[in-house]
Design an enzyme around this catalytic site. Structure first.
Site, short mmCIF file in Angstrom:
data_model
loop_
_atom_site.label_atom_id
_atom_site.label_comp_id
_atom_site.label_asym_id
_atom_site.label_seq_id
_atom_site.Cartn_x
_atom_site.Cartn_y
_atom_site.Cartn_z
N GLY A 54 0.83 -1.20 0.00
CA GLY A 54 0.00 0.00 0.00
C GLY A 54 0.86 1.25 0.00
O GLY A 54 0.58 2.20 0.73
N GLY A 58 -0.44 8.23 1.04
CA GLY A 58 -0.72 8.25 2.47
C GLY A 58 0.43 7.79 3.35
O GLY A 58 1.60 8.10 3.11
N ILE A 59 0.08 7.02 4.37
CA ILE A 59 1.08 6.57 5.34
C ILE A 59 2.10 5.66 4.68
O ILE A 59 3.31 5.75 4.95
CB ILE A 59 0.37 5.86 6.52
CG1 ILE A 59 -0.39 6.88 7.37
CG2 ILE A 59 1.40 5.11 7.38
CD1 ILE A 59 -1.26 6.27 8.45
N GLY A 60 1.67 4.78 3.80
CA GLY A 60 2.62 3.88 3.14
C GLY A 60 3.68 4.64 2.37
O GLY A 60 4.88 4.32 2.44
N TYR A 233 -15.20 -3.69 10.07
CA TYR A 233 -13.89 -3.03 9.93
C TYR A 233 -13.00 -3.33 11.12
O TYR A 233 -11.81 -3.67 10.96
CB TYR A 233 -14.07 -1.53 9.77
CG TYR A 233 -12.75 -0.77 9.86
CD1 TYR A 233 -11.79 -0.93 8.87
CD2 TYR A 233 -12.48 0.08 10.92
CE1 TYR A 233 -10.57 -0.25 8.94
CE2 TYR A 233 -11.28 0.76 11.01
CZ TYR A 233 -10.33 0.59 10.02
OH TYR A 233 -9.12 1.25 10.10
N LYS A 237 -9.41 -5.14 11.02
CA LYS A 237 -8.20 -4.42 11.45
C LYS A 237 -7.54 -5.16 12.60
O LYS A 237 -6.30 -5.26 12.67
CB LYS A 237 -8.58 -2.99 11.86
CG LYS A 237 -7.42 -2.01 11.75
CD LYS A 237 -7.01 -1.81 10.31
CE LYS A 237 -5.70 -1.02 10.25
NZ LYS A 237 -5.19 -0.89 8.88
#
Length: 364
Positions: A54, A58-60, A233, A237
């Site tokens: 990913g 974003g964060i990736g 979700y 997660k």
């Protein structure tokens, strides 16, 4: 300072051993940058190969760029080849960003030796076992050898399980397709990507290269408030976090560190902009760099000392990297929303993320 964040969990699924990060090369590197000082030592990830799922946005992408700046060669896995109408970034733009981060760090006296050849961008649907296997094989070839090649450097030293899918819906509004997508991308892909990388991570351990698996997932705080609003979700997660708990114990004898990392606040990503309230929530968020800096501090540790933790980014940055309120303010998307804190746990004007244990939140 690290001892101030010795959170006492109710069970191992909330373990927060920030002291294990204190003093790591990555923690010192982040601390120097936050203090606007030149790092005193070599880049903490010099010569290591980091894989990020990913990684196109974003964060990736932030973690990939930070890893390259810290000296690593980075392989990013993602699905977006052509521009998406609602999501920023493609594999090509992500690769360019990672190479630019490496080049900028090199020009400043650190980094991985320049932009070209620092990043491999691969199309990979992490729901597909065939795609995962092909990606790992391509990374092995790109990085210069296989785990079984005599004298070759192990092709993978660090795996960042970042790919994730989200749908914040109650049970009657969760379509089977959405349920299956979240569980395939979150829990199953984390397990299968880790499985595919294991031979290389074990070879990295045998070569003394400090292998790590770091998964972007929350502490296993078994509180109904996290499940009731969006059970599908949360379950998906938490499946990622269950993998951290189990793999940390399973792989301890191999010398592979396995940890999770989760943000204390909302982070300005496409998911926040599109699903969690739009521009106003983004204003009250931090940038992805806050997670990326904490990740660098963690994956540069001795994996035999630092494993089985469910870290919160701010706890790592304050407790291991010495960040104070002024340093943490750098990560705010809009600093004008910040309010002066009156002490640990007080309101700072930012939106809190899901899943952060209240007992830990009160210490930050």
């Amino acid at each position: 300072m690290a001892a101030a964040f010795a959170y006492e969990p109710r069970h191992d699924g909330c373990k927060q051993d920030v002291a294990a990060v204190h003093g790591s090369a990555g923690a010192a590197w982040v601390a120097a940058r936050l203090a606007d000082r030149a790092p005193r030592s070599a880049p903490p990830l010099a010569g290591r190969v980091v894989v990020v799922t990913g990684g196109t946005r974003g964060i990736g992408l932030a973690v990939a760029c930070a890893a390259a700046a810290a000296g690593a060669r980075v392989a990013i896995l993602g699905k977006t080849v052509e521009p998406h109408p609602r999501l920023p970034g493609t594999l090509a733009t992500a690769r360019a960003a990672v190479e630019a981060a490496a080049a900028a760090a090199t020009s400043g006296g650190s980094g991985s030796g320049g932009g070209s050849g620092v990043c491999l961008a691969l199309r990979c649907d992490v729901r597909s076992d065939a795609d995962i296997a092909a990606a790992v094989a391509a990374i092995a070839e790109w990085s210069g050898g296989g785990a079984t090649t005599p004298g070759a450097a192990p092709p993978i030293d660090v795996l960042i399980n970042n790919a994730s899918a989200i749908s914040l819906t109650p049970t009657d509004a969760t379509a089977p397709k959405a349920y299956d997508l979240m569980h395939a991308v979150n829990g199953r892909a984390t397990f299968m990507t880790t499985r595919a990388c294991l031979p290389h991570l074990r070879a990295s351990a045998a070569a003394g290269r400090h292998p790590h698996v770091l998964t972007m997932s929350p502490p296993l705080e078994m509180a109904a408030e996290w499940f009731a609003p969006h059970l599908a979700y949360t379950a998906a997660k938490f499946a990622m976090s269950v993998a951290t708990l189990g793999h940390a114990a399973e792989l301890a004898a191999d010398g592979i560190g396995v940890n999770s990392l989760w943000p204390r606040t909302a982070v300005a990503t496409a998911a926040v902009a599109n699903l969690l309230g739009g521009g106003e929530v983004v204003r009250c968020s931090r940038t992805p760099a806050v997670v990326a800096d904490a990740a660098i501090a963690i994956i540069s540790t001795d994996p035999r000392r630092c494993t089985g933790n469910f870290f919160i980014d701010e706890a790592v940055l304050r407790g291991a990297c010495g960040a104070d309120d002024a340093a943490m303010a750098r990560y705010a998307v809009d600093p004008t929303v910040l309010v002066p804190r009156t002490g640990p746990g007080s309101d700072d004007g930012l939106t809190a993320d899901f899943f952060v244990p209240p007992a830990l939140l009160a210490k930050l």
